[in-house]
Design a protein around this motif. Structure first.
Motif, PDB file in Angstrom:
ATOM      1  N   ALA A   1      -5.181 -20.104  49.764  1.00 49.51           N
ATOM      2  CA  ALA A   1      -5.389 -19.848  51.193  1.00 49.51           C
ATOM      3  C   ALA A   1      -5.291 -18.356  51.502  1.00 49.51           C
ATOM      4  CB  ALA A   1      -4.358 -20.628  52.013  1.00 49.51           C
ATOM      5  N   LEU A   2      -4.356 -17.676  50.852  1.00 48.14           N
ATOM      6  CA  LEU A   2      -4.219 -16.234  51.059  1.00 48.14           C
ATOM      7  C   LEU A   2      -5.471 -15.492  50.605  1.00 48.14           C
ATOM      8  CD1 LEU A   2      -2.402 -13.864  51.880  1.00 48.14           C
ATOM      9  CD2 LEU A   2      -1.487 -13.855  49.552  1.00 48.14           C
ATOM     10  N   GLY A   3      -6.019 -15.895  49.461  1.00 46.36           N
ATOM     11  CA  GLY A   3      -7.245 -15.265  48.974  1.00 46.36           C
ATOM     12  C   GLY A   3      -8.411 -15.483  49.913  1.00 46.36           C
ATOM     13  N   ARG A   4      -8.516 -16.690  50.470  1.00 46.36           N
ATOM     14  CA  ARG A   4      -9.609 -16.971  51.407  1.00 46.36           C
ATOM     15  C   ARG A   4      -9.455 -16.161  52.691  1.00 46.36           C
ATOM     16  NH1 ARG A   4     -11.568 -17.893  47.658  1.00 46.36           N
ATOM     17  NH2 ARG A   4     -12.388 -19.814  46.735  1.00 46.36           N
ATOM     18  N   ILE A   5      -8.231 -16.001  53.158  1.00 44.82           N
ATOM     19  CA  ILE A   5      -8.011 -15.207  54.372  1.00 44.82           C
ATOM     20  C   ILE A   5      -8.457 -13.764  54.149  1.00 44.82           C
ATOM     21  CG2 ILE A   5      -6.226 -14.241  55.872  1.00 44.82           C
ATOM     22  CD1 ILE A   5      -4.707 -16.863  55.575  1.00 44.82           C
ATOM     23  N   ILE A   6      -8.082 -13.198  53.005  1.00 39.95           N
ATOM     24  CA  ILE A   6      -8.497 -11.828  52.693  1.00 39.95           C
ATOM     25  C   ILE A   6     -10.022 -11.739  52.595  1.00 39.95           C
ATOM     26  CG2 ILE A   6      -8.360  -9.995  50.976  1.00 39.95           C
ATOM     27  CD1 ILE A   6      -5.801 -10.380  52.558  1.00 39.95           C
ATOM     28  N   GLU A   7     -10.634 -12.714  51.945  1.00 43.05           N
ATOM     29  CA  GLU A   7     -12.092 -12.695  51.775  1.00 43.05           C
ATOM     30  C   GLU A   7     -12.807 -12.751  53.121  1.00 43.05           C
ATOM     31  OE1 GLU A   7     -15.617 -15.501  49.801  1.00 43.05           O
ATOM     32  OE2 GLU A   7     -13.507 -15.831  49.285  1.00 43.05           O
ATOM     33  N   TYR A   8     -12.407 -13.679  53.981  1.00 46.04           N
ATOM     34  CA  TYR A   8     -13.087 -13.823  55.267  1.00 46.04           C
ATOM     35  C   TYR A   8     -12.837 -12.619  56.177  1.00 46.04           C
ATOM     36  CZ  TYR A   8     -13.758 -18.656  53.815  1.00 46.04           C
ATOM     37  OH  TYR A   8     -14.124 -19.783  53.127  1.00 46.04           O
TER      38      TYR A   8
ATOM     39  N   ARG B   1     -15.424 -11.511  47.930  1.00 45.24           N
ATOM     40  CA  ARG B   1     -15.149 -12.643  47.038  1.00 45.24           C
ATOM     41  C   ARG B   1     -14.346 -12.195  45.821  1.00 45.24           C
ATOM     42  NH1 ARG B   1     -19.924 -16.729  45.841  1.00 45.24           N
ATOM     43  NH2 ARG B   1     -19.530 -16.948  48.077  1.00 45.24           N
ATOM     44  N   PHE B   2     -14.679 -11.019  45.289  1.00 46.32           N
ATOM     45  CA  PHE B   2     -13.936 -10.517  44.129  1.00 46.32           C
ATOM     46  C   PHE B   2     -12.465 -10.286  44.484  1.00 46.32           C
ATOM     47  CE2 PHE B   2     -12.294  -6.704  41.961  1.00 46.32           C
ATOM     48  CZ  PHE B   2     -12.269  -7.176  40.659  1.00 46.32           C
ATOM     49  N   LEU B   3     -12.215  -9.633  45.614  1.00 48.94           N
ATOM     50  CA  LEU B   3     -10.832  -9.376  46.015  1.00 48.94           C
ATOM     51  C   LEU B   3     -10.103 -10.678  46.336  1.00 48.94           C
ATOM     52  CD1 LEU B   3     -11.265  -6.201  48.263  1.00 48.94           C
ATOM     53  CD2 LEU B   3     -10.452  -6.328  45.909  1.00 48.94           C
ATOM     54  N   GLY B   4     -10.796 -11.608  46.997  1.00 47.46           N
ATOM     55  CA  GLY B   4     -10.168 -12.891  47.302  1.00 47.46           C
ATOM     56  C   GLY B   4      -9.793 -13.659  46.049  1.00 47.46           C
ATOM     57  N   ASN B   5     -10.707 -13.698  45.072  1.00 47.58           N
ATOM     58  CA  ASN B   5     -10.403 -14.390  43.814  1.00 47.58           C
ATOM     59  C   ASN B   5      -9.291 -13.686  43.042  1.00 47.58           C
ATOM     60  OD1 ASN B   5     -12.395 -16.271  44.353  1.00 47.58           O
ATOM     61  ND2 ASN B   5     -13.966 -15.183  43.200  1.00 47.58           N
ATOM     62  N   THR B   6      -9.278 -12.348  43.102  1.00 51.22           N
ATOM     63  CA  THR B   6      -8.219 -11.603  42.418  1.00 51.22           C
ATOM     64  C   THR B   6      -6.852 -11.920  43.014  1.00 51.22           C
ATOM     65  OG1 THR B   6      -9.760  -9.808  41.902  1.00 51.22           O
ATOM     66  CG2 THR B   6      -7.407  -9.313  41.784  1.00 51.22           C
ATOM     67  N   ILE B   7      -6.779 -11.917  44.333  1.00 57.70           N
ATOM     68  CA  ILE B   7      -5.508 -12.221  44.994  1.00 57.70           C
ATOM     69  C   ILE B   7      -5.094 -13.661  44.709  1.00 57.70           C
ATOM     70  CG2 ILE B   7      -4.422 -12.502  47.258  1.00 57.70           C
ATOM     71  CD1 ILE B   7      -6.048 -10.113  48.200  1.00 57.70           C
TER      72      ILE B   7
END
Length: 294
Positions: A154-161, A134-140
């Motif tokens: 959407a890019l942040g969510r893809i990284i998070e999942y 979640r931290f990396l997704g929110n950062t992105i």
């Protein structure tokens, strides 16, 4: 007719029952004592956790939010207290069952006891892995929004999942489950999706990619509110999004309007830029000009 076999069988049954009763009583005593000890330890842990403010600490560190994201509504201190309670109770139950000479049941409880530490490790791994994801997704997402990339969320969510998926696979392997096939399948799926996105971006969105990259340099040269003149277009910069720059123009009849120009057009063409900025202590306006790089 001889009743000797029947008498011997009944005698053996009665003897076994008489020998089993002390073991049963001892096992029940151990189980009761174990329950009382487990209950006392749980009460002590709850008291200690309340005194040190563990619930507030967990809330501040974000662990509670990560657990809520996984669907866990119970607080971490209560979960820890319950885990210790049932672990101790299960240990005493194993000893009691083994004393009763229920070997199969005792072996089953032993396997459960050995599984509990691995399950706790897997749960901790999932919790902290989801926090990191979640931290990396929110950062992105934040970085993408700062550079006006419209699909940043959407890019942040893809990284998070994606990170969560790998963490879950790693947690499953911690439980002793063979995840080689699952890991290979997940890697193939992610690689295929990444390749498809890359090919789509390269062959189907080359112009959009150039506009997105050009948008960075456009934002370096032109600021919102600055008047630009580009051929037949003239107006003030309203904003620069991922691929387009929006100008505020005056239409027919003096009505205000907007026009969107590709960022590459501003980057590759000669643009006259004017900005009216009041100087401190000066009564008039000062006009400056700028041109985009060729």
């Amino acid at each position: 007719m001889s009743f000797q076999p029947v008498v011997q069988a009944l005698t053996q049954i009665i003897t076994d029952i008489l020998f089993f009763i002390p073991r049963l009583v001892n096992g029940l005593i151990i189980l009761i004592i174990g329950y009382l000890i487990s209950w006392v330890v749980r009460w002590i842990l709850r008291f200690v956790f309340r005194r040190i403010g563990l619930e507030q600490l967990v809330e501040r560190t974000g662990i509670h939010n990560a657990m809520r994201g996984l669907g866990v509504r119970t607080g971490l201190p209560e979960i820890l207290a319950q885990i210790v309670f049932y672990f101790l109770l299960l240990s005493f139950a194993t000893a009691a069952v083994r004393l009763m000479e229920f070997t199969s049941v005792a072996d089953l409880l032993d396997n459960v006891l050995h599984f509990v530490p691995r399950a706790i490790s897997a749960a901790i791994m999932v919790i902290f892995g989801s926090m990191l994801a979640r931290f990396l997704g929110n950062t992105i997402t934040t970085v993408a929004q700062n550079v006006n990339i419209t699909y940043g969320r959407a890019l942040g969510r893809i990284i998070e999942y994606t990170i969560v998926a790998f963490v879950v696979v790693l947690a499953i392997s911690t439980l002793g489950v063979d995840t080689s096939i699952l890991t290979t399948s997940l890697t193939i799926i992610i690689a295929s999706v990444g390749l498809a996105i890359a090919l789509t971006f390269v062959f189907g969105s080359r112009d959009s990619a150039r506009n997105v990259i050009a948008g960075y340099y456009v934002r370096q040269n032109f600021r919102p509110g600055q008047r630009l003149t580009l051929g037949d277009y003239s107006g003030r910069v309203h904003s620069t999004s991922g691929a387009y720059t929006i100008l505020e123009v005056t239409g027919e009849g003096g009505r205000p309007g907007t026009i969107s120009l590709p960022n590459t057009l501003l980057l590759q063409s000669a643009v006259a830029g004017q900005e009216t900025t009041p100087e401190p202590g000066a009564g008039g306006d000062q006009t400056g000009g700028s041109a985009s790089p060729q």
